[in-house]
Design a protein around this motif. Structure first.
Motif, short mmCIF file in Angstrom:
data_model
loop_
_atom_site.label_atom_id
_atom_site.label_comp_id
_atom_site.label_asym_id
_atom_site.label_seq_id
_atom_site.Cartn_x
_atom_site.Cartn_y
_atom_site.Cartn_z
N LEU A 73 0.84 -1.19 0.00
CA LEU A 73 0.00 0.00 0.00
C LEU A 73 0.87 1.24 0.00
N VAL A 74 0.24 2.36 -0.32
CA VAL A 74 0.94 3.65 -0.27
C VAL A 74 0.38 4.41 0.92
N LEU A 75 1.27 4.75 1.84
CA LEU A 75 0.89 5.48 3.06
C LEU A 75 1.74 6.72 3.15
N HIS A 76 1.10 7.87 3.31
CA HIS A 76 1.85 9.14 3.40
C HIS A 76 2.76 9.31 2.18
N GLY B 223 13.33 -3.44 18.73
CA GLY B 223 13.75 -2.23 19.46
C GLY B 223 13.31 -0.95 18.78
N GLU B 224 12.24 -1.03 18.01
CA GLU B 224 11.80 0.10 17.19
C GLU B 224 11.23 1.23 18.05
N THR B 225 11.33 2.45 17.50
CA THR B 225 10.69 3.63 18.08
C THR B 225 9.69 4.18 17.06
N PHE B 226 8.79 5.02 17.52
CA PHE B 226 7.69 5.50 16.65
C PHE B 226 7.54 7.02 16.74
N HIS B 227 8.68 7.71 16.78
CA HIS B 227 8.63 9.16 16.93
C HIS B 227 8.01 9.84 15.71
N ALA B 228 8.39 9.38 14.52
CA ALA B 228 7.85 10.00 13.30
C ALA B 228 6.35 9.77 13.21
N LEU B 229 5.91 8.56 13.52
CA LEU B 229 4.48 8.25 13.40
C LEU B 229 3.63 9.14 14.31
N LYS B 230 4.15 9.39 15.51
CA LYS B 230 3.40 10.27 16.44
C LYS B 230 3.24 11.66 15.84
N ARG B 231 4.30 12.15 15.20
CA ARG B 231 4.24 13.46 14.54
C ARG B 231 3.28 13.42 13.35
N LEU B 232 3.34 12.34 12.58
CA LEU B 232 2.44 12.23 11.43
C LEU B 232 0.99 12.30 11.90
N PRO C 238 -3.31 9.56 8.91
CA PRO C 238 -3.76 8.30 9.50
C PRO C 238 -2.59 7.55 10.15
N ASP C 239 -2.84 7.01 11.32
CA ASP C 239 -1.75 6.29 12.01
C ASP C 239 -2.17 4.86 12.36
N TRP C 240 -3.17 4.35 11.67
CA TRP C 240 -3.62 2.98 11.97
C TRP C 240 -2.62 1.94 11.52
N PHE C 241 -1.74 2.31 10.58
CA PHE C 241 -0.72 1.36 10.15
C PHE C 241 0.58 1.74 10.82
N ALA D 144 -16.10 -2.45 -0.22
CA ALA D 144 -14.80 -2.91 -0.70
C ALA D 144 -13.71 -2.09 -0.03
N MET D 145 -12.63 -2.73 0.37
CA MET D 145 -11.52 -2.01 1.00
C MET D 145 -10.21 -2.75 0.75
N HIS D 146 -9.13 -1.99 0.80
CA HIS D 146 -7.80 -2.59 0.66
C HIS D 146 -7.61 -3.61 1.79
N PHE D 147 -6.90 -4.69 1.47
CA PHE D 147 -6.72 -5.74 2.47
C PHE D 147 -6.14 -5.22 3.79
N GLN D 148 -5.18 -4.31 3.72
CA GLN D 148 -4.58 -3.82 4.96
C GLN D 148 -5.58 -3.05 5.80
N LYS D 149 -6.49 -2.38 5.12
CA LYS D 149 -7.50 -1.64 5.86
C LYS D 149 -8.41 -2.66 6.58
N TYR D 150 -8.77 -3.71 5.87
CA TYR D 150 -9.58 -4.79 6.47
C TYR D 150 -8.85 -5.41 7.66
N LEU D 151 -7.58 -5.74 7.44
CA LEU D 151 -6.84 -6.50 8.47
C LEU D 151 -6.43 -5.63 9.64
N VAL D 152 -5.82 -4.48 9.33
CA VAL D 152 -5.18 -3.69 10.39
C VAL D 152 -6.14 -2.65 10.95
#
Lengths: 312, 312
Positions: A44-47, A76-85, A91-94, A152-160
């Motif tokens: 998928l294309v996100l942002h 050991g991942e961090t999510f600093h960018a996602l919080k800003r986005l 959208p931050d569901w993914f 109808a929706m993209h699979f990732q939208k359905y799943l996540v």
């Protein structure tokens, strides 16, 4: 001690489920003899960034950097960018971690420069030191579209985003008819001494790969060399919503139900001891049936199943 | 106590140098009365992402999230994504933090969706709670190209990658002739009770703004309302390579040298007490000269200069 297998192995798979077996394989054979053909229907294309979840799960797993608890993303991942986005109203569901984002930025930049998805996968896996070849099923986008009681929706939208809650009424692989297998896909299936179908969701991980023109035919031509590991054990998915989706679409959510989907291109169908009662019905579909423990929790179990599959 | 000034203020500036005065202004006036016109000649595309360094420095500063030591980037920033990008073989000479990346991703995604650079700046500043209007000088890319003894290069490459080491032989604002001021730029200059030229590099922070057709003319029409703060004090830049660039291009690296560049559109030229000996020569260029402490190290000094400028 790794068993050095010089024969070429091809494996078809999706994300987390497939990666368990793939890690086992990667550790028991010469990894350079392994070619993995990965579902990209989940892409998928996100942002504005191209995200290829299954390619990344497989690559991160074999690179040894995957988050071991989740089975996806980087350890050991961090999510600093996602919080800003999210603060920018995006959208931050993914979940996109900071390290993971670099993969998507790099892939998107390469695509923008005119590279193919295959070339991006090659760049990423080599940079991360993965010795097996990792091929997308196709260089063209073939998004998996879930048709459901919510539309109808993209699979990732359905799943996540919708956590597999909608009732599935159909699945489409948009653009599959016009897509071509990525370079090397058909050759890998043609030239492998064994072709493994990983224990992935048959409908939305293996299904999209089969939908690319030429793939199913090439598998059928190699039927006796095709070994499929059943992702349903005791009527339940090993991982994800396979069981629910099978049932909602009118298939049996059992090993036999999956076997019916694979019978026309699979020579040997591998089921867990829990499902041995279905062995006879499955063999009547025209496949050999082998019974092996397919639930892989530990690294040792992954290696053991991989070795056993190669010894069949 | 903030002095509530209801009159509109317009300010032209670049990045770090300008932001000191802008923060002072922001705190002593009604911030909604402030319109900031920002240099975008420094903008560049990195890893496929549109980066607008000066817009971000100004926005982060007024939002209170700027890294206080560096004067750019986000406070407490991490660089996990950049390390990965470097591992993928991508250039890492331009520092992009994880939080900062979200800004560039968001901006790039909006531009891809067809939004203008002005609209992206508005989205970012409002999401970050900045009450002043922040306008790019133009919605069109007008990259500043440095011509040097090492050839022509983008300004950021000269400044950041080559650390201002090449000898500058010329400066071009590529595409300026065909660019238009961003919506609101000319109006802000026309309607402001005072127009401030921030203490930024005259050649590559203020120069690009002046190169956009119509801006210099509009400033000239408001000459008596234009107050320019000299960025050179005692023959040295307050920040960055202004002094060196001026000298290399044959200008005097003094307050007088800057004054000559600004004389045809500036009513009042503000110099530091260190340069009072040049006051007479500057006034002979046809500008009023005011002497105020222009070196702003503390927040109090920023507010003090801002207040003093408004009281002139």
């Amino acid at each position: 001690m790794p068993v050095q297998i010089q024969q070429k192995i091809a494996a078809l798979g999706g994300g987390v489920g497939a990666s368990k077996l793939l890690l086992g394989l990667y550790e028991v054979i010469d990894p350079e003899a392994l070619t993995i053909i990965v579902n990209t229907g989940d892409d998928l294309v996100l942002h504005g960034l191209k995200v290829s979840p299954d390619l990344d799960i497989v690559t991160y797993t074999l690179a040894g950097i995957v988050d071991p608890l989740k089975g996806w993303g980087v350890r050991g991942e961090t999510f600093h960018a996602l919080k800003r986005l999210a603060a920018f109203g995006r959208p931050d569901w993914f979940n996109l971690g900071d390290r993971d984002l670099a993969t998507h930025i790099h892939r998107s930049a390469l695509l923008e420069e005119g590279k193919t998805l295959s070339e991006t996968a090659e760049s990423i896996r080599t940079a991360l030191g993965v010795k097996a070849r990792i091929l997308p099923m196709s260089d063209s986008p073939v998004p998996t579209i879930i048709e459901s009681n919510e539309g109808a929706m993209h699979f990732q939208k359905y799943l996540v985003k919708r956590r597999a809650q909608p009732v599935v009424t159909g699945i489409r692989f948009a653009g599959a008819d016009a897509a071509r297998p990525a370079p090397g896909v058909l050759e890998a299936v043609r030239e492998a001494s064994r072709i493994l179908i990983c224990p992935s969701n048959p409908l939305i991980s293996i299904g999209p790969i089969l939908a690319i023109p030429g793939v199913r035919e090439q598998l059928r031509a190699r039927k006796t060399a095709v070994f499929a590991v059943c992702p349903i054990v005791g009527g339940k998915s090993l991982k994800g919503p396979s069981d629910k989706m099978l049932a909602q679409l009118g298939y049996e959510a059992t090993a036999l139900g999956v076997a019916r989907l694979y019978a026309n291109f699979t020579g040997t169908f591998i089921i867990d001891p829990a499902d041995k009662a279905q062995a006879r019905a499955i063999s009547e579909l025209g496949m050999k049936v082998e019974i092996l423990p397919t639930v892989m929790k530990t690294r040792a179990e992954k290696r053991k199943l991989a070795s056993a599959l190669l010894a069949l």
